[in-house]
Motif scaffolding. Structure first.
Motif, mmCIF file in Angstrom:
data_model
loop_
_atom_site.group_PDB
_atom_site.id
_atom_site.type_symbol
_atom_site.label_atom_id
_atom_site.label_comp_id
_atom_site.label_asym_id
_atom_site.label_seq_id
_atom_site.Cartn_x
_atom_site.Cartn_y
_atom_site.Cartn_z
ATOM 1 N N ASP A 195 -1.730 3.404 -35.402
ATOM 2 C CA ASP A 195 -2.086 3.935 -34.228
ATOM 3 C C ASP A 195 -1.516 3.182 -33.014
ATOM 4 O O ASP A 195 -1.570 3.490 -31.920
ATOM 5 C CB ASP A 195 -3.441 4.028 -34.091
ATOM 6 C CG ASP A 195 -4.159 2.423 -33.919
ATOM 7 O OD1 ASP A 195 -3.405 1.573 -34.348
ATOM 8 O OD2 ASP A 195 -5.284 2.227 -33.512
ATOM 9 N N PHE A 196 -0.710 2.171 -33.363
ATOM 10 C CA PHE A 196 -0.189 1.449 -32.078
ATOM 11 C C PHE A 196 1.310 2.368 -31.606
ATOM 12 O O PHE A 196 1.649 3.245 -32.122
ATOM 13 C CB PHE A 196 0.270 -0.064 -32.328
ATOM 14 C CG PHE A 196 0.968 -0.357 -33.617
ATOM 15 C CD1 PHE A 196 2.342 -0.043 -33.687
ATOM 16 C CD2 PHE A 196 0.431 -0.599 -34.762
ATOM 17 C CE1 PHE A 196 3.147 -0.317 -34.800
ATOM 18 C CE2 PHE A 196 0.967 -0.834 -36.046
ATOM 19 C CZ PHE A 196 2.414 -0.717 -35.983
ATOM 20 N N SER B 156 1.446 3.672 -28.750
ATOM 21 C CA SER B 156 1.003 4.928 -27.956
ATOM 22 C C SER B 156 0.184 4.321 -26.635
ATOM 23 O O SER B 156 -0.354 3.206 -26.771
ATOM 24 C CB SER B 156 -0.100 5.529 -28.840
ATOM 25 O OG SER B 156 -1.348 4.916 -29.113
ATOM 26 N N ASP C 50 -2.848 5.509 -25.723
ATOM 27 C CA ASP C 50 -4.141 5.184 -26.248
ATOM 28 C C ASP C 50 -4.243 3.827 -26.370
ATOM 29 O O ASP C 50 -5.306 3.156 -26.330
ATOM 30 C CB ASP C 50 -4.412 6.373 -27.099
ATOM 31 C CG ASP C 50 -4.694 7.540 -26.617
ATOM 32 O OD1 ASP C 50 -4.794 7.840 -25.544
ATOM 33 O OD2 ASP C 50 -4.603 8.635 -27.611
ATOM 34 N N TYR C 51 -3.452 3.347 -27.413
ATOM 35 C CA TYR C 51 -3.678 2.052 -27.958
ATOM 36 C C TYR C 51 -3.517 0.901 -26.741
ATOM 37 O O TYR C 51 -4.239 0.096 -26.959
ATOM 38 C CB TYR C 51 -2.428 1.593 -28.764
ATOM 39 C CG TYR C 51 -2.619 0.321 -29.654
ATOM 40 C CD1 TYR C 51 -3.248 0.163 -30.841
ATOM 41 C CD2 TYR C 51 -2.005 -0.666 -29.103
ATOM 42 C CE1 TYR C 51 -3.302 -1.035 -31.419
ATOM 43 C CE2 TYR C 51 -1.968 -2.058 -29.580
ATOM 44 C CZ TYR C 51 -2.561 -2.109 -30.990
ATOM 45 O OH TYR C 51 -3.117 -3.544 -31.399
ATOM 46 N N TYR C 52 -2.599 1.266 -25.755
ATOM 47 C CA TYR C 52 -2.310 0.472 -24.646
ATOM 48 C C TYR C 52 -3.696 0.212 -23.867
ATOM 49 O O TYR C 52 -4.197 -0.903 -23.555
ATOM 50 C CB TYR C 52 -1.197 0.905 -23.694
ATOM 51 C CG TYR C 52 -1.102 0.052 -22.675
ATOM 52 C CD1 TYR C 52 -0.332 -1.444 -22.525
ATOM 53 C CD2 TYR C 52 -1.623 0.432 -21.463
ATOM 54 C CE1 TYR C 52 -0.430 -1.990 -21.551
ATOM 55 C CE2 TYR C 52 -1.622 -0.495 -20.230
ATOM 56 C CZ TYR C 52 -0.928 -1.716 -20.338
ATOM 57 O OH TYR C 52 -0.659 -2.571 -19.246
ATOM 58 N N LYS D 190 -6.702 0.858 -24.819
ATOM 59 C CA LYS D 190 -7.587 -0.086 -25.425
ATOM 60 C C LYS D 190 -7.643 -1.587 -25.659
ATOM 61 O O LYS D 190 -8.349 -2.376 -25.818
ATOM 62 C CB LYS D 190 -7.861 0.438 -27.232
ATOM 63 C CG LYS D 190 -8.557 1.780 -27.021
ATOM 64 C CD LYS D 190 -8.685 2.075 -28.537
ATOM 65 C CE LYS D 190 -9.042 3.653 -28.824
ATOM 66 N NZ LYS D 190 -9.077 4.104 -30.029
ATOM 67 N N HIS D 191 -6.145 -2.052 -25.918
ATOM 68 C CA HIS D 191 -5.939 -3.214 -26.126
ATOM 69 C C HIS D 191 -4.985 -3.982 -25.157
ATOM 70 O O HIS D 191 -4.673 -5.388 -25.103
ATOM 71 C CB HIS D 191 -5.040 -3.374 -27.486
ATOM 72 C CG HIS D 191 -5.926 -2.643 -28.601
ATOM 73 N ND1 HIS D 191 -6.597 -3.498 -29.208
ATOM 74 C CD2 HIS D 191 -6.036 -1.521 -29.267
ATOM 75 C CE1 HIS D 191 -7.123 -2.676 -30.245
ATOM 76 N NE2 HIS D 191 -6.597 -1.406 -30.320
ATOM 77 N N MET E 168 1.731 -2.534 -28.669
ATOM 78 C CA MET E 168 1.604 -2.907 -30.025
ATOM 79 C C MET E 168 1.100 -4.208 -30.232
ATOM 80 O O MET E 168 1.050 -5.090 -29.351
ATOM 81 C CB MET E 168 3.313 -2.706 -30.377
ATOM 82 C CG MET E 168 3.792 -1.379 -30.477
ATOM 83 S SD MET E 168 5.470 -1.398 -31.189
ATOM 84 C CE MET E 168 6.226 -2.437 -30.730
ATOM 85 N N TRP F 72 3.327 -6.252 -35.310
ATOM 86 C CA TRP F 72 3.718 -4.830 -35.467
ATOM 87 C C TRP F 72 4.843 -4.747 -36.589
ATOM 88 O O TRP F 72 5.004 -4.039 -37.258
ATOM 89 C CB TRP F 72 4.122 -4.165 -34.301
ATOM 90 C CG TRP F 72 5.346 -4.727 -33.481
ATOM 91 C CD1 TRP F 72 5.581 -5.868 -32.460
ATOM 92 C CD2 TRP F 72 6.468 -4.349 -33.851
ATOM 93 N NE1 TRP F 72 6.533 -6.020 -32.098
ATOM 94 C CE2 TRP F 72 7.560 -5.061 -32.947
ATOM 95 C CE3 TRP F 72 7.119 -3.344 -34.629
ATOM 96 C CZ2 TRP F 72 8.940 -4.940 -32.826
ATOM 97 C CZ3 TRP F 72 8.527 -3.155 -34.548
ATOM 98 C CH2 TRP F 72 9.348 -3.989 -33.603
ATOM 99 N N SER G 287 7.231 -0.607 -26.815
ATOM 100 C CA SER G 287 7.191 0.018 -27.962
ATOM 101 C C SER G 287 8.555 0.511 -28.360
ATOM 102 O O SER G 287 9.325 -0.027 -29.239
ATOM 103 C CB SER G 287 6.165 1.293 -28.012
ATOM 104 O OG SER G 287 6.495 2.182 -27.196
#
Length: 165
Positions: A49-50, A52, A54-56, A58-59, A63, A67, A97
Motif C-alpha cells: 500500500d505504500f 501512494s 494515501d500512505y503519505y 497516514k505516515h 514509503m 521499502w 516513491s
C-alpha cells in the motif's frame, strides 16, 4: 506451450499507487493471471500500500524505510501510478516513491517497444524502429527531468527532439 505446467514461479510486487493506478492495476493483474494459466507458469502477487498519497497522509512519508528490502527480491514491480497534487505536492510524491524506484533499481525510463499495426495510419509510419519512452510526470518541472536524465542516461547519440508524436 499452451497449458503446459512449468515449475517457474514469478514473484510480483504489486503497488497500485494513486488515481488511475487503483483502477488499472487490478485489471492488469487479471491479465497476468490469465497469461500464467495459458502459458503454464505461476505468479505470487504481493500487494503493497505504500508509494501512494494515501500512505503519505497516514505516515508522513511516501514509503517505509525498509521499502527496498520488502520489494527488492521480487522478479518485477507492477506499479500503477503516483500523484495527487491537490493533496500531496509532486515534489514529495514523485521524489518520495517513483524516482526512488527508478534510481535504486536503475530504471530511469519506462521503455516500451512499439509496433505499427497493418492498415492503421500512424504518424510513426516510415520511421524505422520506434521506441516509446515515458519519463516522470508531465507536472514535474522540466529542469528536474533534464538534470536527472543527464545523471542517469548515457550520452545522447543524436540531438533530442521535443516534438510530440
Amino acid at each position: 506451450m499452451t497449458n503446459q505446467k512449468t515449475n517457474r514461479i514469478y514473484r510480483i510486487a504489486s503497488i497500485a499507487g494513486d488515481g488511475i493506478g487503483k483502477e488499472v492495476v487490478p485489471e492488469g493483474l487479471r491479465i497476468l493471471e490469465a497469461a500464467s494459466k495459458k502459458f503454464g507458469f505461476e505468479l505470487q502477487i504481493d500487494s503493497f500500500d505504500f508509494a501512494s498519497c494515501d500512505y503519505y497522509l497516514k505516515h508522513g512519508q511516501m514509503m517505509p524505510k525498509d521499502w527496498k528490502a520488502r520489494i527488492g527480491g521480487h522478479d518485477a514491480i507492477f506499479f500503477g501510478a503516483v500523484g495527487w497534487p491537490e493533496v500531496v505536492p509532486d515534489h514529495i510524491s514523485l521524489w518520495g516513491s517513483l524516482i526512488q524506484f527508478r534510481r535504486e533499481f536503475d530504471q530511469y525510463v519506462s521503455l516500451r517497444p512499439c509496433r505499427l499495426m497493418p492498415g492503421v495510419a500512424s504518424p510513426l509510419a516510415g520511421r524505422g524502429q520506434v521506441t516509446l519512452t515515458s519519463t516522470w510526470s508531465g507536472r514535474t518541472r522540466r529542469e528536474n527531468i533534464l538534470r536527472s536524465a543527464a545523471r542517469y542516461s548515457p550520452a545522447p547519440t543524436e540531438k533530442p527532439s521535443s516534438r510530440r508524436l
